[in-house]
Write an enzyme that holds these catalytic residues in place. Structure first.
Site, PDB file in Angstrom:
ATOM      1  CB  CYS A   1      46.021  32.808  77.776  1.00 20.76           C
ATOM      2  SG  CYS A   1      44.485  33.373  78.515  1.00 20.76           S
TER       3      CYS A   1
ATOM      4  CB  CYS B   1      42.876  32.575  76.037  1.00 19.27           C
ATOM      5  SG  CYS B   1      43.394  34.154  76.726  1.00 19.27           S
TER       6      CYS B   1
END
Length: 109
Positions: free
Chosen positions: A36, A33
């Site tokens: 993230c 991700c």
């Protein structure tokens, strides 16, 4: 992992999050991700600023998929905010530092 960030998983989630005396931010992230990873330095900095007022935790969804599903995390990044063992707020999708800090300040008073 920064000193103020606690890695949580199925074994310690109840103790670190649900039984915490402090409000808790849970950062659900995954190794693939990209957003993230972009939020990681922000979370580390906020963990320093709000140390003693809020606990900051990270949960790797790749390693704890069943727990993430149980907590109704359907996309990344997701931040959940807990107080007194209850989910009180959540951020999901496209958000940044301002939105995170707004939630933190609302929860800690």
């Amino acid at each position: 992992m920064a000193g103020n960030l606690i890695e949580v998983n199925k074994d310690n989630f109840e103790e670190e999050v649900l039984k915490s005396e402090l409000p808790v931010l849970v950062d659900f992230w995954g190794p693939r991700c990209v957003p993230c990873m972009g939020l990681m330095p922000v979370v580390e900095e906020l963990a320093e600023i709000y140390a003693g007022k809020m606990k900051f935790t990270k949960l790797n969804t790749a390693e704890n998929r069943r727990l993430a599903i149980q907590l109704k995390v359907m996309s990344l990044p997701t931040f959940q905010f807990y107080k007194n063992g209850e989910l009180v707020d959540q951020l999901q999708g496209n958000f940044g530092r301002a939105e995170i800090e707004e939630k933190i300040r609302a929860i800690i008073g």
